[in-house]
Each structure stands twice: as structure tokens, then as C-alpha cells.
Scaffold this motif. Structure first.
Motif, PDB file in Angstrom:
ATOM      1  N   SER A   1       0.837  -1.200   0.000  1.00  0.00           N
ATOM      2  CA  SER A   1       0.000   0.000   0.000  1.00  0.00           C
ATOM      3  C   SER A   1       0.874   1.253   0.000  1.00  0.00           C
ATOM      4  O   SER A   1       0.586   2.223  -0.713  1.00  0.00           O
ATOM      5  CB  SER A   1      -0.949  -0.001   1.206  1.00  0.00           C
ATOM      6  OG  SER A   1      -0.255   0.199   2.423  1.00  0.00           O
ATOM      7  N   LEU A   2       1.971   1.231   0.745  1.00  0.00           N
ATOM      8  CA  LEU A   2       2.884   2.372   0.735  1.00  0.00           C
ATOM      9  C   LEU A   2       3.614   2.492  -0.598  1.00  0.00           C
ATOM     10  O   LEU A   2       3.909   3.600  -1.055  1.00  0.00           O
ATOM     11  CB  LEU A   2       3.896   2.245   1.876  1.00  0.00           C
ATOM     12  CG  LEU A   2       3.438   2.747   3.243  1.00  0.00           C
ATOM     13  CD1 LEU A   2       4.471   2.434   4.308  1.00  0.00           C
ATOM     14  CD2 LEU A   2       3.156   4.240   3.217  1.00  0.00           C
ATOM     15  N   THR A   3       3.902   1.381  -1.237  1.00  0.00           N
ATOM     16  CA  THR A   3       4.522   1.427  -2.559  1.00  0.00           C
ATOM     17  C   THR A   3       3.578   2.075  -3.563  1.00  0.00           C
ATOM     18  O   THR A   3       3.991   2.911  -4.386  1.00  0.00           O
ATOM     19  CB  THR A   3       4.891   0.008  -3.035  1.00  0.00           C
ATOM     20  OG1 THR A   3       5.805  -0.570  -2.106  1.00  0.00           O
ATOM     21  CG2 THR A   3       5.543   0.040  -4.411  1.00  0.00           C
ATOM     22  N   LEU A   4       2.305   1.707  -3.521  1.00  0.00           N
ATOM     23  CA  LEU A   4       1.318   2.312  -4.413  1.00  0.00           C
ATOM     24  C   LEU A   4       1.219   3.812  -4.179  1.00  0.00           C
ATOM     25  O   LEU A   4       1.125   4.601  -5.128  1.00  0.00           O
ATOM     26  CB  LEU A   4      -0.042   1.644  -4.216  1.00  0.00           C
ATOM     27  CG  LEU A   4      -0.151   0.178  -4.665  1.00  0.00           C
ATOM     28  CD1 LEU A   4      -1.487  -0.415  -4.229  1.00  0.00           C
ATOM     29  CD2 LEU A   4       0.014   0.056  -6.169  1.00  0.00           C
ATOM     30  N   ILE A   5       1.240   4.224  -2.916  1.00  0.00           N
ATOM     31  CA  ILE A   5       1.209   5.658  -2.597  1.00  0.00           C
ATOM     32  C   ILE A   5       2.468   6.348  -3.103  1.00  0.00           C
ATOM     33  O   ILE A   5       2.418   7.436  -3.690  1.00  0.00           O
ATOM     34  CB  ILE A   5       1.043   5.870  -1.078  1.00  0.00           C
ATOM     35  CG1 ILE A   5      -0.346   5.445  -0.624  1.00  0.00           C
ATOM     36  CG2 ILE A   5       1.300   7.335  -0.700  1.00  0.00           C
ATOM     37  CD1 ILE A   5      -0.556   5.477   0.870  1.00  0.00           C
ATOM     38  N   ASN A   6       3.605   5.706  -2.894  1.00  0.00           N
ATOM     39  CA  ASN A   6       4.881   6.292  -3.285  1.00  0.00           C
ATOM     40  C   ASN A   6       4.938   6.557  -4.794  1.00  0.00           C
ATOM     41  O   ASN A   6       5.475   7.576  -5.245  1.00  0.00           O
ATOM     42  CB  ASN A   6       6.030   5.364  -2.872  1.00  0.00           C
ATOM     43  CG  ASN A   6       7.300   6.109  -2.561  1.00  0.00           C
ATOM     44  OD1 ASN A   6       7.272   7.143  -1.900  1.00  0.00           O
ATOM     45  ND2 ASN A   6       8.426   5.603  -3.027  1.00  0.00           N
TER      46      ASN A   6
END
Length: 459
Positions: A119-124
């Protein structure tokens, strides 16, 4: 521009929903401790395993979850994590005994470890500008704060109306909605499709964390001089040493030790671990205290936590703005000083103080927890290459969840081993104060070094 903003909104909604169920399952179970014990015949160490089976698995597998997302695609792994989490939650709700419940909680941890770093990768990837990314992470963490705030009260209401099993079954529809929303998010190109998985490092991490927490939980029951505890401690030390050795020698390790050459990265991971340890450790202790020592119902216990959990939400949502105004250096230091101040007031627990005296300390502790997490997250993600964002996110969340598992084990052990109860509570509170001040010192020194010698926009 409008299309880009719409896409960013979709990504943020989908990822925030997943974080909600992950955090909800961390906090909601605490108000179910007494009903679970009564229904399934568990003692304190069994309850520690019910809580820690989830957080321990989550922490152990987060690094591989992030690396897997980098390898085969963040969206694919994220969806898999949501579906595993949904199935495991259903098994939790149907568990016939506490041992099966622990196994189901392990499976929940597997799902959480897959979806959170991705999820943080998608946000990043969706928010390439640093300031926008910091704000998005603040919203993401803020949704986790809402789940934290709603967890104890929602858990108390669900248990009151439908029984303790409902706190797990409620995750199933939420996870399925999250999976549907994620199908509308574009795939992120894998960053390292040919990167081999670090199986040896993963297994050693599981053994090291599992043995460490097992020693802390079972030591209070079996005795610290027991043969099994000594063997467990030896296994934990050997596994930690072997893990560091393996990761240092591998060309493509699960945990790139080179990350820790960055003072910002190292300090962010450390303060995340300490924040998780003292917050969730005392949350577990307070849950048992309210329900066992004071005889409060799950609903009343959930209501008692509101001044704490609401401030976690507020702190999470304002952290981005405070970070932009004051910088991560001042914000995280101030957060840990607030922690220490709030914990100092909780010494009153040992004197069987009226609830209002305890509640006065909750806002400081909750606000501190709320602002520290997104500030440390944004700082750590700014120190990691986009191509390694999944691994970086895994390290951050592994640090936090490892701290949570150790906190439940340590504070539960203190509550079991140190009698009378008021002495154990004082020791736990003083330990929390000392760790908060240590974290503030480490963060301050690390960021001062960066500012002096290299310069950094996180300071």
C-alpha cells in the motif's frame, strides 16, 4: 491534471481502507481479552499469544512482503494480502479454541504483511512529489488512527451486541470491498522482477523474532531460570547473529544493511520500534487492568480508551501540516516528550486512582502516537530509492510491529511476574518513560548529524 488527481484519490482510498482493517485488528482485540479468556479458557500468556501471533507474523514477514511487491508487482501482492486477511478473519470468528484462534491470527498476520508495504509502494508511485507524498501518507496514517480510535469502542459495542467473534467477522466485508476498489487501481511495474527471494534471511527472521517473543511471554510463567527459557534465549541470540551475518553476505538481501548507513533511515526505524513498543505494550496492560483489576465490561473499557484513541486520530491527520511547518526533527522529539509526560501521569494507575485522573494523561499519549508515525514514515521513505520503496516500507512497518509484539510481551510479563500489581504497573510506566526519552535523544542526535554534515529536507 484532473485525471492525475482522480487517480491519486483512488489509490489513497484503496490503500487507506486496507490500513484501517490492519490497525483495527491490532486495537479491537484488546477489549475482547476477558471474553476470549472466559470462552476459550486462556490464561494471560495465552492472551499474549492471541495478540502477538498477529503482530509477530506481521513483523516477521513485512520485509518479504515489500520485496515480493517489488518483484511481482505491488497491486498483485496487495490484492493477495487482502484476500488472505479476509479468509483468516473468518477463521478467527469460527475458532473453537484459543490454539486455533492463534493459528488464524498468524494467517491474518500473513495477509497484513503482504498488503501494508505494498500500500505504501502504491502511494509512493502515485505521489511523486515529496510534499504531496507526505500529505498522502498523513491521510493513510490518519485512517489508521481512526481505526485505532474506533477499535476499542467498536469492539466493545460488537461484543456487547453480538459476542467477541463478531470483532473478527466484521473484517470480511471490509476486506472484500477493499479488494474491489483495488481492481480499479493501475498496476505498478515491478521494480526488480529478477531479484531472488532471500529464503534464508526470512526463515532466520521468523526464528529470531518468534524465539525472542516466546522467551518474554513464557518466561514469566515458567520462570526465567527454566531450561526451556534458557534454550529459547540461546536460539534467539544465535538466530539474530546468523540473520545479520547472512544479510551482510548476500548480494541481494531481504534487509539491505546498507540502508542503515543513512542516519535518517536508522533513526526512523528505531523510533518506530520504540513508539510501537511503549504504546501497544501499555495498551495491552491497560486493557487487562480495566477488565481484570477493575472488572469493567468490554464496552466500558472501549469508552475509557476514547480520550486516548481520538487523539491518535487527530495527531495522525495534523502530522503532515506540523511536519511541513516545524520539520520532522522537532516534531518527533516533541512527540516523545509528550509520551514521557503522559506516561508520568499514568503512575496514578498504581494507586487505584479515579478514572478522570487516568484520562487526563491519555490525550498527550494519543497525540504523540499520532504525530510520530507519519512523520517517521515520511522521513524514512524520503531516504529510500523509489525502486526499493517496498523494502523500505517493509522495514518501517516491521520495526513498528516488532515493537508492538515486544511491548505486549514485555508489559504482559511485568504484569505477571512482578507482584503486587501496583509495583508491576510502576515498573512498566517508568520503563515506558525511559524508552521515550531515549528515542527522543537518538532521533535528535541522528537528525542533527544529517543537518550539520549533509543537509536534509526532513529536518
Amino acid at each position: 491534471m484532473n485525471d492525475e488527481r482522480e487517480y491519486q484519490k483512488r489509490v489513497l482510498i484503496a490503500t487507506s481502507l486496507s490500513y484501517v482493517i490492519v490497525i483495527l485488528d491490532t486495537s479491537i482485540v484488546n477489549v475482547a481479552l476477558e471474553p476470549v479468556a472466559a470462552s476459550l479458557g486462556s490464561d494471560i500468556s495465552g492472551l499474549q499469544w492471541v495478540v502477538n501471533a498477529y503482530t509477530l507474523t506481521f513483523a516477521s514477514l513485512l520485509l518479504s512482503g515489500g520485496a515480493l511487491g517489488d518483484r511481482i508487482g505491488a497491486k498483485t501482492v496487495y490484492l493477495a494480502g487482502l484476500l488472505v486477511f479476509a479468509c483468516a478473519s473468518a477463521l478467527c470468528g469460527l475458532a473453537p479454541d484459543w490454539q486455533i484462534l492463534v493459528v488464524a491470527r498468524v494467517l491474518q498476520g500473513v495477509g497484513a504483511a503482504l498488503l501494508v508495504p505494498c500500500s505504501l509502494t502504491l502511494i509512493n508511485h502515485a505521489f511523486p512529489v515529496a510534499r504531496q507524498r507526505a500529505s498522502a501518507i498523513g491521510v493513510w496514517a490518519g485512517c489508521g488512527g481512526i481505526a485505532m480510535a474506533a477499535g476499542p469502542l467498536a469492539g466493545g459495542l460488537l461484543i456487547h451486541l453480538l459476542g467477541w467473534r463478531s470483532i473478527f467477522l466484521v473484517n470480511v466485508p471490509i476486506a472484500l470491498i477493499g479488494a474491489w476498489l483495488t481492481t480499479r487501481v493501475d498496476s505498478v511495474r515491478p521494480a526488480s522482477s529478477d531479484r531472488p527471494m532471500d529464503v534464508a534471511g526470512q526463515l532466520l527472521a521468523i526464528v529470531a523474532l518468534g524465539a525472542s517473543v516466546a522467551v518474554l511471554i513464557e518466561g514469566a510463567k515458567l520462570g526465567w531460570q527454566a531450561g526451556a527459557i534458557r534454550v529459547g534465549a540461546a536460539i534467539a541470540l544465535a538466530a539474530w547473529a546468523a540473520f545479520v551475518l547472512v544479510e551482510a553476505r548476500r548480494k541481494q538481501p531481504m534487509l539491505p544493511l546498507g540502508f542503515f548507513r543513512s542516519p535518517v533511515f536508522s533513526a526512523s526505524a528505531f523510533v518506530s520500534l520504540i513508539s510501537g513498543l511503549i504504546f501497544y505494550g501499555l495498551f495491552f496492560l491497560l486493557s487487562l487492568y480495566f477488565q481484570s483489576a477493575r472488572g469493567w465490561s468490554p464496552l466500558r473499557t472501549g469508552l475509557a480508551f476514547l480520550p486516548l484513541t481520538v487523539m491518535v486520530t487527530i495527531g495522525s491527520f495534523v502530522s503532515g501540516a506540523l511536519n511541513r511547518t516545524y520539520g520532522a526533527h522537532r516534531l518527533v522529539c516533541a512527540g516523545f516528550l509528550l509520551y514521557a509526560l503522559g506516561f508520568a501521569g499514568l503512575v496514578a494507575l498504581a494507586d487505584d486512582a479515579p478514572y478522570w485522573r487516568i484520562a487526563l494523561c491519555f490525550p498527550a499519549v494519543g497525540f504523540a502516537a499520532g504525530v510520530i508515525s507519519p512523520a517517521a514514515t515520511a522521513a524514512l521513505m524520503s531516504a529510500v530509492d523509489k525502486a526499493r520503496a517496498g523494502v523500505g516500507a517493509g522495514v518501517l512497518n516491521a520495526s513498528r510491529q516488532t515493537g508492538s509484539a515486544f511491548g505486549v510481551a514485555i508489559f504482559g510479563a511485568l504484569m505477571s511476574a512482578i507482584q503486587p500489581l501496583d509495583v508491576g504497573i510502576r515498573v512498566a510506566v517508568y520503563l515506558a518513560i525511559g524508552l521515550a526519552l531515549l528515542a527522543a535523544l537518538v532521533w535528535s542526535v541522528a537528525l542533527a548529524v544529517v543537518t550539520r554534515y549533509a543537509g536534509s529536507d526532513v529536518c
